[in-house]
Scaffold this motif. Sequence first.
Motif, PDB file in Angstrom:
ATOM      1  N   ALA A 143       0.988  -1.491  -0.114  1.00  0.00           N
ATOM      2  CA  ALA A 143      -0.190  -0.139  -0.325  1.00  0.00           C
ATOM      3  C   ALA A 143       1.030   1.402   0.179  1.00  0.00           C
ATOM      4  N   ALA A 144       1.695   1.710   0.943  1.00  0.00           N
ATOM      5  CA  ALA A 144       3.245   2.012   1.006  1.00  0.00           C
ATOM      6  C   ALA A 144       3.068   3.196  -0.893  1.00  0.00           C
ATOM      7  N   GLU A 145       4.187   1.663  -1.276  1.00  0.00           N
ATOM      8  CA  GLU A 145       4.766   1.824  -2.784  1.00  0.00           C
ATOM      9  C   GLU A 145       3.494   2.348  -3.135  1.00  0.00           C
ATOM     10  N   ARG A 146       2.367   2.409  -3.463  1.00  0.00           N
ATOM     11  CA  ARG A 146       1.748   2.614  -4.179  1.00  0.00           C
ATOM     12  C   ARG A 146       0.557   4.535  -3.974  1.00  0.00           C
ATOM     13  N   GLY A 147       1.135   4.565  -2.518  1.00  0.00           N
ATOM     14  CA  GLY A 147       0.175   5.826  -1.814  1.00  0.00           C
ATOM     15  C   GLY A 147      -1.131   5.072  -1.750  1.00  0.00           C
ATOM     16  N   LEU A 148      -1.670   4.526  -1.897  1.00  0.00           N
ATOM     17  CA  LEU A 148      -2.911   3.748  -1.525  1.00  0.00           C
ATOM     18  C   LEU A 148      -3.462   3.515   0.367  1.00  0.00           C
ATOM     19  N   VAL A 149      -4.488   4.026   0.159  1.00  0.00           N
ATOM     20  CA  VAL A 149      -5.063   3.554   1.253  1.00  0.00           C
ATOM     21  C   VAL A 149      -5.351   2.231   2.107  1.00  0.00           C
ATOM     22  N   LEU A 150      -4.602   1.793   3.038  1.00  0.00           N
ATOM     23  CA  LEU A 150      -4.787   0.480   3.430  1.00  0.00           C
ATOM     24  C   LEU A 150      -5.495   0.714   5.021  1.00  0.00           C
ATOM     25  N   MET A 151      -6.724   0.352   5.289  1.00  0.00           N
ATOM     26  CA  MET A 151      -7.426   0.136   6.353  1.00  0.00           C
ATOM     27  C   MET A 151      -8.137  -0.964   7.032  1.00  0.00           C
ATOM     28  N   LEU A 152      -8.368  -0.619   8.442  1.00  0.00           N
ATOM     29  CA  LEU A 152      -8.131  -2.073   8.765  1.00  0.00           C
ATOM     30  C   LEU A 152      -9.941  -1.720   9.903  1.00  0.00           C
ATOM     31  N   ASP A 153     -10.706  -2.564   9.880  1.00  0.00           N
ATOM     32  CA  ASP A 153     -12.068  -2.447   9.947  1.00  0.00           C
ATOM     33  C   ASP A 153     -12.109  -2.655  11.583  1.00  0.00           C
ATOM     34  N   HIS A 154     -11.537  -1.820  12.373  1.00  0.00           N
ATOM     35  CA  HIS A 154     -11.509  -1.953  13.279  1.00  0.00           C
ATOM     36  C   HIS A 154     -12.676  -1.528  14.228  1.00  0.00           C
ATOM     37  N   THR A 155     -13.815  -2.133  13.373  1.00  0.00           N
ATOM     38  CA  THR A 155     -15.292  -2.020  13.830  1.00  0.00           C
ATOM     39  C   THR A 155     -15.800  -0.463  15.242  1.00  0.00           C
ATOM     40  N   PHE A 156     -15.079  -1.658  16.672  1.00  0.00           N
ATOM     41  CA  PHE A 156     -15.300  -0.940  17.498  1.00  0.00           C
ATOM     42  C   PHE A 156     -14.316   0.947  17.774  1.00  0.00           C
ATOM     43  N   CYS A 157     -13.552   0.715  17.092  1.00  0.00           N
ATOM     44  CA  CYS A 157     -12.456   1.788  17.692  1.00  0.00           C
ATOM     45  C   CYS A 157     -13.562   3.282  16.677  1.00  0.00           C
ATOM     46  N   TYR A 158     -14.571   2.344  15.859  1.00  0.00           N
ATOM     47  CA  TYR A 158     -15.740   4.038  15.602  1.00  0.00           C
ATOM     48  C   TYR A 158     -16.547   3.647  16.661  1.00  0.00           C
ATOM     49  N   THR A 159     -16.985   3.121  17.154  1.00  0.00           N
ATOM     50  CA  THR A 159     -17.966   3.404  18.580  1.00  0.00           C
ATOM     51  C   THR A 159     -18.030   4.507  19.075  1.00  0.00           C
ATOM     52  N   PRO A 160     -18.838   5.794  19.363  1.00  0.00           N
ATOM     53  CA  PRO A 160     -19.155   6.853  20.567  1.00  0.00           C
ATOM     54  C   PRO A 160     -18.257   6.844  21.560  1.00  0.00           C
ATOM     55  N   VAL A 161     -18.333   4.649  22.004  1.00  0.00           N
ATOM     56  CA  VAL A 161     -18.253   4.696  23.822  1.00  0.00           C
ATOM     57  C   VAL A 161     -15.791   4.709  23.537  1.00  0.00           C
ATOM     58  N   VAL A 162     -15.615   3.863  22.586  1.00  0.00           N
ATOM     59  CA  VAL A 162     -14.352   3.912  22.502  1.00  0.00           C
ATOM     60  C   VAL A 162     -13.610   5.462  21.999  1.00  0.00           C
ATOM     61  N   GLN A 163     -14.288   5.701  21.086  1.00  0.00           N
ATOM     62  CA  GLN A 163     -14.317   7.417  20.858  1.00  0.00           C
ATOM     63  C   GLN A 163     -14.197   8.635  22.495  1.00  0.00           C
ATOM     64  N   ARG A 164     -14.788   8.360  23.255  1.00  0.00           N
ATOM     65  CA  ARG A 164     -14.734   9.014  23.727  1.00  0.00           C
ATOM     66  C   ARG A 164     -14.239   8.980  25.166  1.00  0.00           C
ATOM     67  N   LEU A 165     -13.385   7.424  25.219  1.00  0.00           N
ATOM     68  CA  LEU A 165     -12.530   6.693  26.012  1.00  0.00           C
ATOM     69  C   LEU A 165     -11.463   7.065  25.581  1.00  0.00           C
ATOM     70  N   ARG A 166     -10.892   7.646  24.215  1.00  0.00           N
ATOM     71  CA  ARG A 166      -9.539   7.963  23.658  1.00  0.00           C
ATOM     72  C   ARG A 166      -9.386   8.987  24.135  1.00  0.00           C
ATOM     73  N   ARG A 167     -10.131  10.061  24.152  1.00  0.00           N
ATOM     74  CA  ARG A 167     -10.248  11.055  24.808  1.00  0.00           C
ATOM     75  C   ARG A 167      -9.934  11.670  25.772  1.00  0.00           C
ATOM     76  N   LEU A 168     -11.005  10.598  26.623  1.00  0.00           N
ATOM     77  CA  LEU A 168     -10.738  10.549  28.336  1.00  0.00           C
ATOM     78  C   LEU A 168      -9.244  10.383  28.633  1.00  0.00           C
ATOM     79  N   VAL A 169      -8.129   9.302  27.979  1.00  0.00           N
ATOM     80  CA  VAL A 169      -7.115   9.178  28.622  1.00  0.00           C
ATOM     81  C   VAL A 169      -6.457  10.014  27.591  1.00  0.00           C
ATOM     82  N   HIS A 170      -6.162  10.837  26.113  1.00  0.00           N
ATOM     83  CA  HIS A 170      -5.646  11.466  25.533  1.00  0.00           C
ATOM     84  C   HIS A 170      -5.583  12.415  26.114  1.00  0.00           C
ATOM     85  N   ASP A 171      -6.577  13.576  26.737  1.00  0.00           N
ATOM     86  CA  ASP A 171      -6.699  14.527  27.904  1.00  0.00           C
ATOM     87  C   ASP A 171      -6.014  14.916  29.269  1.00  0.00           C
TER      88      ASP A 171
END
Lengths: 339, 339, 339, 339
Positions: free
Chosen positions: A110-138
Amino acid sequence: MVGVAVIGAGYWGPNLVRNIQATPQLHLKTLCDLNVTRAREVLGRYSTVRATESLSETLADPDIQAVAVATPAATHLDVALAALEAGKHVLVEKPLASSYEDGLKLVNAAAERGLVLMLDHTFCYTPVVQRLRRLVHDGELGDIQYIDSVRINLGLVQPDIDVLWDLAPHDLSILDSILPPGVTPVAVAAHGSDPMHTGKACVAYISVQLSNGAIAHAHVNWLSPTKIRTMIVGGSKHTAVWNDLDPTQPLAVYNRGVDWSENPEAKRVSYRIGDMVAPALPTGEALRGVMAEFAAAIIEGRAPLTDGRSGLRVLAQLEAASASYAAGGTFVPVNGGTF
Amino acid sequence: MVGVAVIGAGYWGPNLVRNIQATPQLHLKTLCDLNVTRAREVLGRYSTVRATESLSETLADPDIQAVAVATPAATHLDVALAALEAGKHVLVEKPLASSYEDGLKLVNAAAERGLVLMLDHTFCYTPVVQRLRRLVHDGELGDIQYIDSVRINLGLVQPDIDVLWDLAPHDLSILDSILPPGVTPVAVAAHGSDPMHTGKACVAYISVQLSNGAIAHAHVNWLSPTKIRTMIVGGSKHTAVWNDLDPTQPLAVYNRGVDWSENPEAKRVSYRIGDMVAPALPTGEALRGVMAEFAAAIIEGRAPLTDGRSGLRVLAQLEAASASYAAGGTFVPVNGGTF
Amino acid sequence: MVGVAVIGAGYWGPNLVRNIQATPQLHLKTLCDLNVTRAREVLGRYSTVRATESLSETLADPDIQAVAVATPAATHLDVALAALEAGKHVLVEKPLASSYEDGLKLVNAAAERGLVLMLDHTFCYTPVVQRLRRLVHDGELGDIQYIDSVRINLGLVQPDIDVLWDLAPHDLSILDSILPPGVTPVAVAAHGSDPMHTGKACVAYISVQLSNGAIAHAHVNWLSPTKIRTMIVGGSKHTAVWNDLDPTQPLAVYNRGVDWSENPEAKRVSYRIGDMVAPALPTGEALRGVMAEFAAAIIEGRAPLTDGRSGLRVLAQLEAASASYAAGGTFVPVNGGTF
Amino acid sequence: MVGVAVIGAGYWGPNLVRNIQATPQLHLKTLCDLNVTRAREVLGRYSTVRATESLSETLADPDIQAVAVATPAATHLDVALAALEAGKHVLVEKPLASSYEDGLKLVNAAAERGLVLMLDHTFCYTPVVQRLRRLVHDGELGDIQYIDSVRINLGLVQPDIDVLWDLAPHDLSILDSILPPGVTPVAVAAHGSDPMHTGKACVAYISVQLSNGAIAHAHVNWLSPTKIRTMIVGGSKHTAVWNDLDPTQPLAVYNRGVDWSENPEAKRVSYRIGDMVAPALPTGEALRGVMAEFAAAIIEGRAPLTDGRSGLRVLAQLEAASASYAAGGTFVPVNGGTF
């Protein structure tokens, strides 16, 4: 609009189909499965989307700029590599590949071709995980002291992978998403058992030593008749408790804990018993967020939140877990790679 | 009636005082504590029971045939040994002693004199554990496949012992009580961390390999602001789930699970999704049952359900856990002893 | 210290005995019951408190300044009146008496002699109700819009009173305690049924019209195999939800609700979906607070929080409920009395 | 296959569209809404279904044999009557119409033409209600003693109807579905309030006297920040408790209760404290079952489970409730009609 094909009409494919169709920036062109009848059934009688059994034809279609791969884990390398080589952006189900080495091939391709390679880590896109991430990072939780995850239910005994490789990618990808900058997994240990003699662990426990001295632990289990999905993120200031099966109040942030003051005269422990706050969170399907991020990364030419490297980091920990399990449960260092 | 003294008026002593007084076969004579003021406060203004600070005087009293020891763990050997040497039957708080070696001294001292030595493994006398024991021993659960226990809350950081020695005796004594004949702990591993730098593990995970290939696991934690007390006993026929914090329905028995048939042609997994039954259980305080068993063992001249040997078995596993924790988390064999 | 006697060693008496003994300002002298054997059993083998069957002897004892009455409701008038006439302060179980008229006699008798007459409205001394009272009185909830209480379980079918008189005093006394100044019960209606033909309602619903236009409602039920104890206090700003069976988080305050703006152009509804806060509350037995208040009222010569008049207000609503039930469920005005 | 049109693309219409498309015996031809843009959005970019704003054109289409009406309640009479007069079978959202009189017109119009008129009483097609119906009809619960339903949450304040007409149809249609043969609603009473001065009740309580002496009661509420959906069906043998928000264990059947024996010598109460059984139930969306029943009734030329008459019975009780509310809460007889 980005033309998209879904590869794989099995367990997860229909969810991809539904959510791509609901994403304005994406246009679903094709659903590809070796079993084209199955693909047609998934699309239903009222759809204008094409069903096909031909991967090569799908990858040759110039109207398709991106593919979402929902085939068995063992085929991820071949399918995703073919797609990347055909110049397509790729969204792939977890785990990225069957081994760290294979995953690295995909990341490099992907890197060689400049293409997007994305994982479907679905849980990372839940409102809860996004809030958890913010709580930790802040810094609201303070220093992370321990993370404990339980992910158990009656699960399909997978033909090719054990319960660690099946379920722990969820926990490890969430961990990857919420850990504060500078705190990384150092070593992994795993215990488990195969009480039904299926040839692979059906009950497992994984411990991850973090670089700040904290421990992260997950219990993954295919044999539990009662479903439990909880994660506790213990911090020196606050502790967050996530119950994924409580739709009305999934996240609770406790202002409770133990304080420990060390001084020459007296080591002293004291307790804080403060309020608990359950923050109001947006609702909505996490997979909608996955698709929005995939589309945005393609359009903006940037790495997505859960890029190939996040998939590699998860693979490195899974391999360490397997090595520890084989070696009697002692901690095994995580392959830090050069990525 | 058996004359009894309680030694230790600290955290647990008042519960012993109350329950001995409510047991018809026992007669509480004395509450002994180095701090006699504390002892008097525990007895209150309306009591006819004597408070004293003198252990030797207490043990010299011919009206006292038995003592209940609720002093700190480090003093169990001295206090209990003195009591046995004075010819008293002894009920002792968990853990039996600070080491397997010390515990063995107590077991031998009691055996030589034909005295009752009993562990206050309180949980073993709850209606739930007694039902679990029956479910396992009668074969209703089928083969035991895994046992998972979570015992977490905001706990006192103990001055002399870590969270494993503080909390895991509960899990290990319950395990000891419910395991079917012939299934024994073979090896123990422990992971954990001390995120607050208290000098001892405050979060720990213990895995116990059982002789039938199953695994038992416990999560013990002093730092969790949310209290969880659950135990899952997974069997090939039924699975029992115990939630100790649900007073109205603590035990649920699921007729659900995974069936796995192995034959030359096809390995096949199938699922049972049957009813769940929450059995009606008697109510009442477990410590009442402890006292009834202590009295009965003395009067009938027999070993109690949780005798000194059960305490030794727990100590052997705790020592293996500590050794594993020190050695990086690998499994350590359990001292089988000759008892 | 105030010398106290408890009259009645039945269901509730032992709780009074235990809590009076734990209250420094009170000194328990006597437990009086027509069945002196029962009284002796309640005191146990280790007590210095006297058991007697003689009420007159008890009331003649000059060391006794106060009595706590836990006899059947039908005897409250006679026992409490005798105690007041003997110059004793009186704590009486709910309901104050069998009728408003009888209750008024007790209130007047106490007032004439300057004695404390207090109702054991135990729930009013729980940390939750005290917090609710504060939330309402301080205006944090805004205008009270509705109050809904559910109090159901398998209950004793009482020989002399129906489920309304047995259980609704709890709800009505809590309501009395938390309503803001100026908001009073105006009319009461009750529906119910007696499906087992016991001769009295075993399932009942009571609606209370409040002077500010809001409604309070309680479901009381002796026949429910599942125990539910919830109260919702709906306010224009916040809403409080109390689950009395959740020991870890009994109270939740929601910043959620419906806003309604009325203007010439457009009636409009909007929603607030804010956080929920579960306040940290002190723990402890409510009956301890009852005894502390009883002692303080006697010593300070003042009316207690739940004085005789609060008992009268509850009786007035119970009588209106019975009248409504007899009349087909229509609202019946509450006797405002002159108190 | 039966050609179908959906009328109304508002709140509920999209669910009808989705479930009709998933039903093999039905073929969705048209989605009709005055706002054709809204209809197109509901269908999405990938659909072959036609969107239109013309009801008359839709009803004139000979390929359409049936329509599903999801327009506001006030328009049900006009839309459904037009459909019946055009010879279409009709599925209509609850309530059937704005009044008993209007509902009767629809029932008669369908009967005259031999067309299916079905109510979308969705809850009656859930596995829980179907099991409840069976438990009652097979006599497993014994005599019905009381039914208590709570249906509260933050709800839309409807422009045209109060909370009784909005939410109670769910409770009344479930009641209609599960009551045993011969037990009918006799009289209805309703209390409530409009604390926000919206011009209609936002909190209401409805009591239904049943012909066997039992009572059914529902609490319906638009203002509750906490969502509760429970129904208790109390029987003389067993009691069923349904928690609609607990996906893993929605139904619990308790073998607990009160027994009452009346004899010349002694009225006596005793208690059964038996096990609780949570039956395994099929999963799946109830609306799928609605569509299957609609299709089957059309194809087999029979009345559906929730036919027009069930809708009329609900309307009769709603009208009695409104009359009681206006009259101060006294019980009002239910219009038995001649159907």
